[in-house]
Design a protein around this motif. Structure first.
Motif, PDB file in Angstrom:
ATOM      1  N   GLU B   8      -4.091  -3.611  20.792  1.00  0.00           N
ATOM      2  CA  GLU B   8      -3.621  -3.579  19.401  1.00  0.00           C
ATOM      3  C   GLU B   8      -3.089  -4.952  18.993  1.00  0.00           C
ATOM      4  O   GLU B   8      -3.322  -5.411  17.863  1.00  0.00           O
ATOM      5  CB  GLU B   8      -2.544  -2.500  19.240  1.00  0.00           C
ATOM      6  N   SER B   9      -2.398  -5.624  19.907  1.00  0.00           N
ATOM      7  CA  SER B   9      -1.906  -6.977  19.579  1.00  0.00           C
ATOM      8  C   SER B   9      -3.074  -7.934  19.344  1.00  0.00           C
ATOM      9  O   SER B   9      -2.978  -8.848  18.519  1.00  0.00           O
ATOM     10  CB  SER B   9      -0.994  -7.508  20.685  1.00  0.00           C
ATOM     11  N   LEU B  10      -4.171  -7.689  20.052  1.00  0.00           N
ATOM     12  CA  LEU B  10      -5.364  -8.510  19.854  1.00  0.00           C
ATOM     13  C   LEU B  10      -5.895  -8.347  18.438  1.00  0.00           C
ATOM     14  O   LEU B  10      -6.132  -9.326  17.718  1.00  0.00           O
ATOM     15  CB  LEU B  10      -6.429  -8.108  20.875  1.00  0.00           C
ATOM     16  N   VAL B  11      -6.091  -7.091  18.033  1.00  0.00           N
ATOM     17  CA  VAL B  11      -6.640  -6.840  16.696  1.00  0.00           C
ATOM     18  C   VAL B  11      -5.706  -7.390  15.630  1.00  0.00           C
ATOM     19  O   VAL B  11      -6.140  -8.084  14.690  1.00  0.00           O
ATOM     20  CB  VAL B  11      -6.894  -5.335  16.494  1.00  0.00           C
ATOM     21  N   ARG B  12      -4.412  -7.150  15.791  1.00  0.00           N
ATOM     22  CA  ARG B  12      -3.455  -7.640  14.775  1.00  0.00           C
ATOM     23  C   ARG B  12      -3.402  -9.171  14.740  1.00  0.00           C
ATOM     24  O   ARG B  12      -3.276  -9.771  13.671  1.00  0.00           O
ATOM     25  CB  ARG B  12      -2.056  -7.073  15.051  1.00  0.00           C
ATOM     26  N   SER B  13      -3.504  -9.793  15.909  1.00  0.00           N
ATOM     27  CA  SER B  13      -3.449 -11.262  15.941  1.00  0.00           C
ATOM     28  C   SER B  13      -4.709 -11.878  15.349  1.00  0.00           C
ATOM     29  O   SER B  13      -4.651 -12.904  14.663  1.00  0.00           O
ATOM     30  CB  SER B  13      -3.242 -11.758  17.378  1.00  0.00           C
ATOM     31  N   LEU B  14      -5.842 -11.255  15.616  1.00  0.00           N
ATOM     32  CA  LEU B  14      -7.085 -11.749  15.014  1.00  0.00           C
ATOM     33  C   LEU B  14      -6.996 -11.675  13.496  1.00  0.00           C
ATOM     34  O   LEU B  14      -7.357 -12.629  12.783  1.00  0.00           O
ATOM     35  CB  LEU B  14      -8.282 -10.939  15.524  1.00  0.00           C
ATOM     36  N   ILE B  15      -6.506 -10.554  12.999  1.00  0.00           N
ATOM     37  CA  ILE B  15      -6.391 -10.396  11.548  1.00  0.00           C
ATOM     38  C   ILE B  15      -5.399 -11.412  10.987  1.00  0.00           C
ATOM     39  O   ILE B  15      -5.640 -12.028   9.940  1.00  0.00           O
ATOM     40  CB  ILE B  15      -5.994  -8.948  11.188  1.00  0.00           C
ATOM     41  N   ALA B  16      -4.300 -11.635  11.705  1.00  0.00           N
ATOM     42  CA  ALA B  16      -3.319 -12.633  11.251  1.00  0.00           C
ATOM     43  C   ALA B  16      -3.941 -14.022  11.171  1.00  0.00           C
ATOM     44  O   ALA B  16      -3.553 -14.838  10.337  1.00  0.00           O
ATOM     45  CB  ALA B  16      -2.111 -12.643  12.194  1.00  0.00           C
ATOM     46  N   SER B  17      -4.931 -14.277  12.046  1.00  0.00           N
ATOM     47  CA  SER B  17      -5.627 -15.571  12.020  1.00  0.00           C
ATOM     48  C   SER B  17      -6.852 -15.545  11.113  1.00  0.00           C
ATOM     49  O   SER B  17      -7.730 -16.399  11.218  1.00  0.00           O
ATOM     50  CB  SER B  17      -6.028 -15.978  13.439  1.00  0.00           C
ATOM     51  N   ASP B  18      -6.917 -14.544  10.239  1.00  0.00           N
ATOM     52  CA  ASP B  18      -7.962 -14.441   9.214  1.00  0.00           C
ATOM     53  C   ASP B  18      -9.344 -14.134   9.801  1.00  0.00           C
ATOM     54  O   ASP B  18     -10.356 -14.472   9.197  1.00  0.00           O
ATOM     55  CB  ASP B  18      -8.001 -15.722   8.366  1.00  0.00           C
ATOM     56  N   VAL B  19      -9.391 -13.491  10.942  1.00  0.00           N
ATOM     57  CA  VAL B  19     -10.656 -12.940  11.449  1.00  0.00           C
ATOM     58  C   VAL B  19     -10.671 -11.476  11.045  1.00  0.00           C
ATOM     59  O   VAL B  19      -9.833 -10.693  11.493  1.00  0.00           O
ATOM     60  CB  VAL B  19     -10.764 -13.092  12.978  1.00  0.00           C
ATOM     61  N   GLU B  20     -11.594 -11.100  10.185  1.00  0.00           N
ATOM     62  CA  GLU B  20     -11.538  -9.761   9.602  1.00  0.00           C
ATOM     63  C   GLU B  20     -12.848  -9.003   9.749  1.00  0.00           C
ATOM     64  O   GLU B  20     -13.035  -7.949   9.144  1.00  0.00           O
ATOM     65  CB  GLU B  20     -11.123  -9.844   8.130  1.00  0.00           C
ATOM     66  N   THR B  21     -13.772  -9.564  10.548  1.00  0.00           N
ATOM     67  CA  THR B  21     -15.053  -8.900  10.774  1.00  0.00           C
ATOM     68  C   THR B  21     -15.373  -8.955  12.258  1.00  0.00           C
ATOM     69  O   THR B  21     -15.215 -10.000  12.889  1.00  0.00           O
ATOM     70  CB  THR B  21     -16.181  -9.600   9.984  1.00  0.00           C
ATOM     71  N   PRO B  41      -5.408  -1.555   9.916  1.00  0.00           N
ATOM     72  CA  PRO B  41      -6.354  -1.804   8.826  1.00  0.00           C
ATOM     73  C   PRO B  41      -6.702  -3.289   8.745  1.00  0.00           C
ATOM     74  O   PRO B  41      -5.948  -4.132   9.209  1.00  0.00           O
ATOM     75  CB  PRO B  41      -5.573  -1.375   7.584  1.00  0.00           C
ATOM     76  N   GLY B  42      -7.864  -3.585   8.191  1.00  0.00           N
ATOM     77  CA  GLY B  42      -8.176  -4.988   7.906  1.00  0.00           C
ATOM     78  C   GLY B  42      -9.275  -5.592   8.727  1.00  0.00           C
ATOM     79  O   GLY B  42      -9.619  -6.751   8.510  1.00  0.00           O
ATOM     80  N   MET B  43      -9.825  -4.855   9.684  1.00  0.00           N
ATOM     81  CA  MET B  43     -10.929  -5.390  10.469  1.00  0.00           C
ATOM     82  C   MET B  43     -12.167  -4.529  10.212  1.00  0.00           C
ATOM     83  O   MET B  43     -12.187  -3.342  10.525  1.00  0.00           O
ATOM     84  CB  MET B  43     -10.583  -5.361  11.966  1.00  0.00           C
ATOM     85  N   ARG B  44     -13.201  -5.140   9.613  1.00  0.00           N
ATOM     86  CA  ARG B  44     -14.465  -4.427   9.428  1.00  0.00           C
ATOM     87  C   ARG B  44     -15.265  -4.505  10.723  1.00  0.00           C
ATOM     88  O   ARG B  44     -15.537  -5.598  11.215  1.00  0.00           O
ATOM     89  CB  ARG B  44     -15.264  -5.058   8.294  1.00  0.00           C
ATOM     90  N   SER B  45     -15.648  -3.356  11.244  1.00  0.00           N
ATOM     91  CA  SER B  45     -16.424  -3.334  12.488  1.00  0.00           C
ATOM     92  C   SER B  45     -17.851  -2.946  12.186  1.00  0.00           C
ATOM     93  O   SER B  45     -18.107  -1.943  11.527  1.00  0.00           O
ATOM     94  CB  SER B  45     -15.831  -2.330  13.467  1.00  0.00           C
TER      95      SER B  45
END
Lengths: 517, 517
Positions: B8-21, B41-45
């Motif tokens: 979960e920290s991975l997904v949240r950190s990626l989104i925080a770094s503007d990786v959203e796909t 929320p915030g990551m399109r898979s």
């Protein structure tokens, strides 16, 4: 012969070392090898439209022919596309000779678009990697590559061929190199194994070449004399099975079932098998599947003389002339009516596996019921994926069919797995290979739905489940196969499956069945 | 938040770094990441049925979005399947963040079937490789991976995530890391460039970000003032083109044509381009394409501020306010009648490329006529394969369409290339991406027929030619596409192609045209 270029010496040296089949997808840097095919008789070339098909075919070929084929791959990216099935081949102990074209030495330093670290890409899946230095070296390098590939049980050898070594004159045809022998019997371990195999709390765990006809017969006689149990690993490169042969079960894949299956064994003797471990680690569960206090005796490894070892063990326990335990008898199983449940499919397979057929099994979740149900089928050979990278089945079926043109191949492939290497269908059509394919279409990476729970994810949400689903849209396998020149049909229940398999086996070329299950 | 696991920290950190796909094909070791998708929320898979589709999509996404997507890949073999398109991404200067699952640390030493040297597989295609050591590290590692991927012009970063770091509690969300800036102007090189660009025997060779709208405009003004010629490299990650923009040709692929095209230039200034070299080495031909006495001035490399450099150069030569040279004007081209020759296809494309469309070009031999003919088409963006590994086009079209949902994508793909990654069609159907695909079906690796001659093979025999042929059987693209949920049609001549493209552009989802050519 003084005008022979390196490429021609390569082809001639491979043939001299008894490599006579090439699975290929060539490019510019391999054109001289391709040209040499017309000059030199004796090398069958089979074109694949994706390199993973070529490398998987080489794996299947080795399993059935007992000698390596070569692949011909275009530079680092061509090798990269074949890497996953080389991983599987390596884990299966299959011998493969990869010929990978490389830029001319003077071109590598320019860092052209296709330049890459070919040796670096090769190393994780290769036991042997070498780049030829000159045209004069190519023949001898090829002989050494074959030697490496034939090192028991079989290894992945990658020979990198700069294009100038291929086109330059001065090639020399090399004689074959001596093939290293199999390891000899460890008499100390034999003594320990004799002491260990005593009663139903002892297990003889078989793998690799121990699952040959002769190996199984010896194992059955050992079991008859000692009362030990027989099992094989979950995945086996090649296993002889069916009526008249000693039936050997498998250590189950699901971790809890595997732990249960092995809980009763205090002593385990390994012949061609490794000590049992889980496929994956799961939170809070052991990865070593045998009980903590089990004594494990590594009698013989994959590269040893496994049949000789089992014969010696059988002799030592008085197994000569004894009737083998657990010989499968021909079932008379009724045709199930109704839906194609895993059990119903298994029953159809038990009825329909052709005499002396080769079953390529990549059936994943649906197929877990197949193995036990088919011990009484007609005698056949069963091939599993030993490396766990999906997409192995269709390519391996190509290699098995090329190596054994007189035998029928039945490939049981999950839909998710088949989508990894669908290009294999075209090669089957082009070569008119006698393969009947059953696509087990459950429209899902079904195994992962279970794994979500196994790794501790409770109640996965819709976005997670969507990443494991092959629906939206459903795959139309019959249409895809037709697009690649393979005829086929769709089946929706057990009788339909049986009729479809019958039709497939009646044709001499490939035939695909999409089974809703 | 103390209960957050590493995944979960991975997904949240990626989104925080503007990786959203995320383009993904996950397995057991990645299930916690998949589960986290529902929580955060915030990551399109986007699911791909083969990893080469996922990595190629990430490449296409970067080219259009200007920021990286991530991939989620299953262990070493999953990464291996994506390697060839990562090679292409690396050569294109595309930023990609690969998340590769790995066994738990305690499991790696057991050498399970799927165990492999993941870092070894990653290194040849990655600028940055790291394995997370604990759940607490995963978030910060993800931020550093994004930083590496965003290092100009864009890099491939591979983060290896052992499954226990994903499932263990203690994950920490990391802030984004600072993105390294682009390199500054080299004033000495600028002086040399100013002196060099003078008249038609001087060339300004553009690549990478120099082919943006602003870069092209500055280059056109420089050409107007100095009389220099403008060219781009043979392959360009992204180029803005069409009516109203400065038309820039390409250094040809065929070695003799390339030598001819560059023979007149005594001075070459490189902005985002590399000094021109041949794709392959050929016997008896040079690999360096410029004349021996040419002065080559490397003004700015791919990671530098290319638009700023061109602006500075334009300012220095008095280009401010000047009309740019070579601006393309809207052609009025008649619809060709008859067969779909390369020239006729080019004319149809010049008529039909949609306004603000994205053209993904993997048209290989058939497409060599397309480029010059389409300088007067409606304004559009053109994407090429910079790594030479075929199978890039369909996946890149996915990424471009995901990044630019408001724009139409036209993918021009040779049949041999399309067979490398046909699984891309399914993802296009699932995501209902607005992609019109033209399969240029010449039933051959046509480029290799020419290459046979180029490397000195005269009169190749039938077995050699057979290895370059995609016939026996012909591929049925419309059937294959339908099997993957994509509608389409077949076209056999130029008017048929135009009608088919019109139909494809009129639909909002994917549409495939099989063009006999």
């Amino acid at each position: 012969m003084t005008e022979m270029n390196g490429a021609e010496s390569l082809v001639r040296s491979l043939i001299a070392s008894d490599v006579e089949t090439c699975f290929t997808n060539p490019g510019t840097s391999e054109m001289h090898f391709v040209a040499a095919l017309d000059k030199v008789p004796g090398m069958r070339s089979v074109l694949a439209l994706f390199e993973g098909v070529a490398t998987g075919a080489a794996d299947g070929y080795f399993r059935m022919a007992g000698k390596p084929a070569c692949t011909l791959l275009h530079l680092g990216p061509g090798l990269a596309n074949g890497l996953a099935n080389l991983h599987n081949a390596k884990k299966a102990g299959s011998g493969v000779v990869n010929i990978v074209g490389e830029h001319a030495a003077s071109h590598i330093e320019l860092d052209a678009p296709l330049t890459s670290d070919i040796a670096g890409i090769a190393r994780p899946v290769s036991h042997w990697v070498h780049a030829s230095a000159s045209a004069a070296d190519v023949g001898a390098d090829a002989a050494r590559a074959v030697q490496a590939a034939r090192t028991p049980p079989g290894q992945v050898a990658t020979l990198i061929l700069p294009s100038d070594t291929a086109w330059t004159a001065g090639g020399q045809v090399a004689d074959p190199c001596a093939v290293p022998g199999r390891g000899h019997l460890d008499t100390g371990a034999l003594e320990r194994a004799i002491a260990a195999l005593d009663g139903p709390d002892s297990l003889l765990l078989l793998g690799g070449g121990a699952l040959s006809d002769a190996g199984l017969d010896a194992a059955g006689r050992i079991a008859a004399r000692t009362g030990c149990a027989l099992l094989s690993e979950w995945s086996n490169a090649r296993m002889e099975r069916g009526a008249g042969r000693v039936a050997v079960g498998k250590v189950p894949y699901p971790i809890d079932l595997a732990l249960q299956a092995l809980a009763g064994f205090r002593r385990i003797v390994l012949v061609g098998a490794r000590a049992p471990i889980g496929f994956f680690a799961y939170p809070g569960k052991p990865a070593i599947l045998s009980r903590d206090d089990a004594e494990i005796i590594a009698l013989a490894g994959a590269g040893d003389d496994l049949t000789g070892t089992l014969d010696a063990l059988s002799d030592a326990v008085g197994g000569v002339g004894v009737a083998a335990a657990g010989v499968g008898t021909r079932h008379d199983i009724a045709l199930p009516q109704g839906a194609a449940t895993p059990e119903a499919i298994a029953a159809v397979l038990a009825r329909m596996i052709p005499d002396d057929g080769i079953v390529v099994d990549e059936s994943i979740t649906t197929g877990r019921a197949f193995f036990a149900a088919t011990t009484g089928a007609a005698p056949h050979t069963w091939l599993n994926n030993c490396g766990g990278s999906i997409g192995y089945g269709l390519p391996v079926a190509i290699g098995a069919a090329v190596a054994s043109p007189e035998r029928k191949v039945l490939a049981l492939i999950g839909d998710g797995s088949a989508m990894y290497t669908p290009q294999a269908l075209w090669t089957m059509a082009r070569e008119q290979l006698d393969v009947t394919i059953v696509i087990l279409a459950n429209r899902s990476y079904e195994i992962l739905r279970g794994e979500l729970t196994n790794v501790g994810v409770q109640n996965p949400g819709p976005r997670a489940v969507d990443m494991l689903s092959l629906s939206r849209p459903d795959l139309g396998w019959v249409e895809m196969a037709r697009g690649m020149g393979v005829d086929g049909c769709r089946a929706g229940d057990a009788p339909g499956l049986e009729a479809a398999i019958r039709a497939g086996l009646a044709t001499s070329g490939p035939y695909l069945i999409e089974l809703d299950c």
